[in-house]
Motif scaffolding. Structure first.
Motif, mmCIF file in Angstrom:
data_model
loop_
_atom_site.group_PDB
_atom_site.id
_atom_site.type_symbol
_atom_site.label_atom_id
_atom_site.label_comp_id
_atom_site.label_asym_id
_atom_site.label_seq_id
_atom_site.Cartn_x
_atom_site.Cartn_y
_atom_site.Cartn_z
ATOM 1 N N VAL A 290 30.528 34.197 16.156
ATOM 2 C CA VAL A 290 30.084 34.567 17.490
ATOM 3 C C VAL A 290 28.799 35.377 17.377
ATOM 4 O O VAL A 290 28.569 36.067 16.376
ATOM 5 C CB VAL A 290 31.174 35.378 18.242
ATOM 6 C CG1 VAL A 290 31.378 36.753 17.614
ATOM 7 C CG2 VAL A 290 30.861 35.524 19.727
ATOM 8 N N SER A 291 27.958 35.271 18.385
ATOM 9 C CA SER A 291 26.763 36.115 18.468
ATOM 10 C C SER A 291 26.627 36.617 19.892
ATOM 11 O O SER A 291 27.143 36.012 20.838
ATOM 12 C CB SER A 291 25.508 35.350 18.044
ATOM 13 O OG SER A 291 25.264 34.254 18.906
ATOM 14 N N PHE A 292 25.944 37.757 20.045
ATOM 15 C CA PHE A 292 25.750 38.341 21.367
ATOM 16 C C PHE A 292 24.542 39.273 21.316
ATOM 17 O O PHE A 292 24.100 39.688 20.235
ATOM 18 C CB PHE A 292 27.000 39.099 21.830
ATOM 19 C CG PHE A 292 27.360 40.275 20.955
ATOM 20 C CD1 PHE A 292 26.962 41.565 21.281
ATOM 21 C CD2 PHE A 292 28.105 40.092 19.798
ATOM 22 C CE1 PHE A 292 27.294 42.646 20.473
ATOM 23 C CE2 PHE A 292 28.441 41.165 18.985
ATOM 24 C CZ PHE A 292 28.028 42.444 19.318
ATOM 25 N N THR A 293 24.022 39.599 22.481
ATOM 26 C CA THR A 293 22.873 40.492 22.580
ATOM 27 C C THR A 293 23.343 41.908 22.869
ATOM 28 O O THR A 293 24.234 42.122 23.699
ATOM 29 C CB THR A 293 21.920 40.029 23.688
ATOM 30 O OG1 THR A 293 21.475 38.700 23.382
ATOM 31 C CG2 THR A 293 20.708 40.945 23.800
ATOM 32 N N SER A 294 22.733 42.868 22.188
ATOM 33 C CA SER A 294 23.040 44.279 22.416
ATOM 34 C C SER A 294 21.792 44.998 22.928
ATOM 35 O O SER A 294 20.771 44.363 23.232
ATOM 36 C CB SER A 294 23.559 44.921 21.128
ATOM 37 O OG SER A 294 23.998 46.254 21.366
ATOM 38 N N VAL A 295 21.866 46.305 23.024
ATOM 39 C CA VAL A 295 20.747 47.085 23.552
ATOM 40 C C VAL A 295 19.507 46.872 22.692
ATOM 41 O O VAL A 295 19.589 46.619 21.490
ATOM 42 C CB VAL A 295 21.103 48.579 23.629
ATOM 43 C CG1 VAL A 295 22.214 48.821 24.636
ATOM 44 C CG2 VAL A 295 21.493 49.136 22.274
ATOM 45 N N ARG B 124 19.923 40.681 18.759
ATOM 46 C CA ARG B 124 20.983 39.689 18.686
ATOM 47 C C ARG B 124 21.848 39.988 17.461
ATOM 48 O O ARG B 124 21.347 40.079 16.331
ATOM 49 C CB ARG B 124 20.372 38.292 18.570
ATOM 50 C CG ARG B 124 21.344 37.150 18.835
ATOM 51 C CD ARG B 124 21.606 36.981 20.304
ATOM 52 N NE ARG B 124 22.575 35.898 20.535
ATOM 53 C CZ ARG B 124 23.208 35.710 21.674
ATOM 54 N NH1 ARG B 124 22.977 36.515 22.706
ATOM 55 N NH2 ARG B 124 24.066 34.720 21.813
ATOM 56 N N LEU B 125 23.146 40.172 17.674
ATOM 57 C CA LEU B 125 24.076 40.528 16.604
ATOM 58 C C LEU B 125 25.114 39.433 16.418
ATOM 59 O O LEU B 125 25.298 38.575 17.282
ATOM 60 C CB LEU B 125 24.778 41.858 16.927
ATOM 61 C CG LEU B 125 23.863 43.058 17.175
ATOM 62 C CD1 LEU B 125 24.694 44.276 17.546
ATOM 63 C CD2 LEU B 125 22.997 43.344 15.954
ATOM 64 N N GLY B 126 25.798 39.487 15.282
ATOM 65 C CA GLY B 126 26.799 38.474 14.978
ATOM 66 C C GLY B 126 28.142 39.077 14.633
ATOM 67 O O GLY B 126 28.306 40.290 14.516
ATOM 68 N N GLY B 127 29.106 38.194 14.443
ATOM 69 C CA GLY B 127 30.451 38.609 14.081
ATOM 70 C C GLY B 127 31.394 37.439 14.178
ATOM 71 O O GLY B 127 30.992 36.284 13.961
ATOM 72 N N ARG C 246 26.469 39.462 9.215
ATOM 73 C CA ARG C 246 25.857 38.748 10.331
ATOM 74 C C ARG C 246 24.975 39.613 11.228
ATOM 75 O O ARG C 246 24.506 39.134 12.264
ATOM 76 C CB ARG C 246 26.957 38.071 11.160
ATOM 77 C CG ARG C 246 27.692 37.039 10.305
ATOM 78 C CD ARG C 246 28.654 36.177 11.042
ATOM 79 N NE ARG C 246 29.127 35.104 10.149
ATOM 80 C CZ ARG C 246 30.023 34.185 10.488
ATOM 81 N NH1 ARG C 246 30.552 34.193 11.696
ATOM 82 N NH2 ARG C 246 30.383 33.257 9.622
ATOM 83 N N SER C 247 24.747 40.861 10.847
ATOM 84 C CA SER C 247 23.866 41.697 11.666
ATOM 85 C C SER C 247 22.836 42.451 10.842
ATOM 86 O O SER C 247 22.321 43.485 11.265
ATOM 87 C CB SER C 247 24.696 42.683 12.507
ATOM 88 O OG SER C 247 25.449 41.991 13.483
ATOM 89 N N ARG C 248 22.512 41.954 9.661
ATOM 90 C CA ARG C 248 21.381 42.513 8.918
ATOM 91 C C ARG C 248 20.112 42.183 9.694
ATOM 92 O O ARG C 248 19.890 41.041 10.087
ATOM 93 C CB ARG C 248 21.301 41.890 7.525
ATOM 94 C CG ARG C 248 22.464 42.238 6.633
ATOM 95 C CD ARG C 248 22.154 43.465 5.820
ATOM 96 N NE ARG C 248 23.217 43.779 4.874
ATOM 97 C CZ ARG C 248 23.036 44.506 3.798
ATOM 98 N NH1 ARG C 248 21.829 44.995 3.511
ATOM 99 N NH2 ARG C 248 24.039 44.786 3.000
#
Length: 328
Positions: free
Chosen positions: A68-73, A77-80, A130-132
């Motif tokens: 999964v990926s999503f946008t944060s502040v 774009r981050l993953g998990g 997934r968020s490096r």
């Protein structure tokens, strides 16, 4: 190995008994502590997280697991990972944090605390598989110092926002969770425990939470205690930059815990070379709502009773969420 055979050049129990640990208070909050965090929370809730789910990666322990990926502040774009029941409806939702080792896979977070559950397992910015991200250090002792010169740039504040945005993404991906009104559960260990304590006071979407060996508790005391974790990097930084003590009080997990009023289960260790036990217990002691304590003999340390204690904690976690999440 027993906890008495540790080989560290300091005492990871820090000379304190359980009774002494249970008497530790939380530090006083800065005058604008609540306003600071409420503003950050409101900014995170305004983010359009636009979550995206990838192909199924595995199925185990009764759950199907997807990327999964999503946008944060900050538009990052981050993953998990997203875990969904292999069969049957979704009745419970979880956000599951991770430690400073980062998250390389779903690990022992699956199976989830309850069946019939969905969970998002985010990698917070800079950490995990997934968020490096360029410009954010991926090693714990560097990550914990990133942006520490100001409360507005400190990476820990953005990592808390990553959890709020992960919750938003989960509720968008599994809308029946919002419809049910059951509320989310939070689970976090070490870094994830400290971030959870900072996140939960402001977010009404969480109905309860479980923190294991949470970090960032009682920052003034924490910085007097030697260790092998990320706190040691902050201790070293403070020796050259005493002005950091104007920033760290805003990121004190014990101070934040005094604002948490939902039911909480805290697993705190009597011996921990990475996250000093006084900080862990300060988080538990400060909780303002219904709370349960699960005492571990050690954290961040392999020992003879480790597997048994992990199994006992898993049992307590299941019972806790079965009691406090609706539809359990």
């Amino acid at each position: 190995m027993s906890v008495s055979e540790h080989g560290f050049p300091f005492d990871p129990a820090y000379g304190r008994t359980l009774d002494q640990l249970l008497a530790l208070p939380a530090p006083a909050a800065p005058a604008d502590f609540d306003a600071f965090w409420q503003a950050r929370y409101e900014a995170a809730r305004r983010v359009s997280t636009t979550p995206a789910v990838g192909p199924q990666e595995e199925e185990r322990d009764g759950f199907r697991i997807f990327g999964v990926s999503f946008t944060s502040v900050g538009g990052l774009r981050l993953g998990g990972w997203l875990a969904l029941p292999a069969d049957g409806p979704v009745e419970h939702g979880f956000v599951i944090g991770h430690g400073y080792g980062g998250r390389q896979d779903t690990g022992d977070a699956v199976p989830l605390p309850l069946t019939r559950s969905a969970a998002i397992l985010p990698c917070v910015r800079g950490l995990g598989a997934r968020s490096r991200r360029p410009g954010i250090p991926g090693e714990a002792d560097q990550h914990v110092l990133h942006g520490i010169g100001s409360r507005d740039t400190y990476v820990i504040g953005d990592c808390v926002a990553d959890l709020w945005c992960a919750a938003s993404a989960l509720l968008e991906l599994v809308p029946e969770l919002a419809v049910s009104g059951a509320g989310l559960g939070y689970v976090g260990e070490s870094l994830g425990g400290g971030l959870g304590a900072l996140a939960l006071p402001w977010d009404e979407r969480f109905a309860c939470g479980q923190l294991t060996v949470p970090t960032f508790g009682d920052q003034p005391l924490r910085l007097t205690l030697p260790g092998v974790g990320s706190g040691e990097a902050v201790r070293g930084y403070r020796s050259d930059h005493p002005e950091v003590m104007k920033v760290l009080p805003y990121f004190d997990a014990a101070t934040a815990a005094s604002r948490i009023r939902v039911p909480m289960l805290v697993a705190a260790a009597l011996f921990d070379p990475a996250v000093p036990p006084p900080g862990q217990f300060a988080v538990y002691n400060a909780l303002a709502g219904p709370s349960e304590l699960h005492v571990l003999s050690a954290g961040h340390f392999e020992h003879a009773a480790g597997d048994q204690e992990a199994a006992e904690l898993a049992t307590s976690r299941h019972r806790f969420f079965a009691e406090h999440l609706k539809n359990a």
